[in-house]
Design an enzyme around this catalytic site. Sequence first.
Site, short mmCIF file in Angstrom:
data_model
loop_
_atom_site.label_atom_id
_atom_site.label_comp_id
_atom_site.label_asym_id
_atom_site.label_seq_id
_atom_site.Cartn_x
_atom_site.Cartn_y
_atom_site.Cartn_z
N ARG A 164 -2.33 -1.65 -3.81
CA ARG A 164 -3.44 -0.72 -3.70
C ARG A 164 -3.26 0.35 -4.78
NH1 ARG A 164 -4.22 4.30 0.29
NH2 ARG A 164 -6.34 4.78 -0.29
N GLY A 185 -6.33 5.92 10.75
CA GLY A 185 -5.47 6.50 11.79
C GLY A 185 -6.18 7.39 12.80
N LEU A 205 -2.63 15.02 13.06
CA LEU A 205 -3.67 15.36 14.04
C LEU A 205 -3.15 15.32 15.47
CD1 LEU A 205 -6.82 15.98 13.58
CD2 LEU A 205 -7.07 13.98 15.03
N ASN A 245 0.88 -1.17 0.00
CA ASN A 245 0.00 0.00 0.00
C ASN A 245 0.92 1.22 0.00
OD1 ASN A 245 -1.76 2.07 0.54
ND2 ASN A 245 -2.81 1.05 2.23
N HIS A 259 -11.08 5.14 -1.20
CA HIS A 259 -10.97 4.35 0.04
C HIS A 259 -11.93 3.17 0.02
CE1 HIS A 259 -9.83 8.45 1.97
NE2 HIS A 259 -8.73 7.77 1.70
N ARG A 291 -5.76 18.29 2.18
CA ARG A 291 -6.72 18.55 1.09
C ARG A 291 -7.95 19.26 1.66
NH1 ARG A 291 -7.20 12.63 -1.02
NH2 ARG A 291 -5.60 12.09 0.47
N GLU A 321 -6.92 -2.70 5.02
CA GLU A 321 -6.98 -2.73 3.56
C GLU A 321 -6.07 -3.83 3.02
OE1 GLU A 321 -6.21 1.45 4.09
OE2 GLU A 321 -7.41 1.90 2.32
#
Length: 394
Positions: free
Chosen positions: A90, A327, A280, A7, A179, A238, A381
């Site tokens: 991915r 996350g 974050l 990924n 996603h 974004r 994933e």
Amino acid sequence: MKILVINSGSSSIKFQLFMMPEKTVVCSGLVERIGFNDSEIHYKSDSSKIDEIAQITNHRVGLEKIVNLLLDEKAGVIKTTSEVAAIGHRVVHGGGSFSKTTIINQEVKDKIKALFSLAPQHNPPNYEGIVVAESFFPTSIQIAVFDTAFHQTIPIEAYKYSIPNKLLDENNIRKYGFHGTSHKYVSEKAIAHLGIKNSKIITIHLGNGCSMTAVKNGKSIDTTLGFGPVTGLIMGSRSGDIDHSIIFYLVNELGYNLDEVNSMLQKESGMLGLTGYNDLRDIEMEAKRGNTECQLALDMNAYRIKKYIGSFAAIMNGLDAIIFTAGIGENSNVIRKLVCSNMESFGIVLDKEKNRVRAKQLTEIHSDNSKTKILIIPTNEEVEIAKQSFELIK
Ligand code: ADP
């Protein structure tokens, strides 16, 4: 058989080697903070655990590091790369060309490359992952699993934009959504856990990229990302939704060129644009210290998610569960608390104690009196990509 999943994302490369069909993880790891001086390398197998800080300048260097770890005499798990039957990659954007998992050949690579402009932060590192993997694993079958595939069930009233018809008919301009592998994985887990037949679920994937999906009876019926991966929620860098007249104002009145605007909306906006921080964890820490810009960004982030919960509950005419994943969704009790506050009219009541977790497994965090279930489901994933790759070649 051994299937390696790669990924290769915007700032990280995650990898896992699976024994299939058992889905046993032979080894796993990630290279994160690619492009920084203090990139992190983590690697784990049954017999070794390696954590390193190094300078990983780009994805090629990162992938080379991973291959060397897999082959390492002491820590490695394979003697030769030919032990790996297939590599599942991915790939974020499949455009109008790919609605399912596909074996990669030159034509497929060309099409993935042709889609660079639609997902400039993603398809290039995905493509790079494929090319480097081909050179290190010449005998393995290379497979692409597209993020857009799960959203192929979105009905036309949701995927068509209200712009001239020919843009859809002739140029395939429509909502694709992203996603998908994650939304599929966590919604299937949720449905199995809830044990309900006709389910109305909202999956909330909050990583560096963020999106939400309305999943009705196991199928995606709408999602927040669109033609490219930039609309909807406020993301790491974004913008998410903005009024597109801002773009014309920037170009016509403020003298920006289109490349600058594109770069601004993809790389300098979102939480980074609002706070100066991308991660974050930093933003939460700053907000705790009294940084009002950071607190406002957290509030704006949660506000946007709430707005889409309302909108998706409306199109499904009900709501059984909301799922937090990726996350931020798995780790940030701060964002989950902000999102779930004052949502009683949607049947959403958070248990503040249960919410105080960094969930490593499916965890219920709703109160006993919450009509709508609130779940944290760690996304995987990689296992979903391994499963789909195995199904394709078995
Ligand atoms: P991607 O796969 O899109 O690169 P991830 O799903 O790994 O991203 O999520 C990355 C985000 O998760 C970062 O913004 C990071 O700050 C956030 N995150 C990770 N751990 C925590 C934590 N303990 N608290 C808050 N946020 C966290």
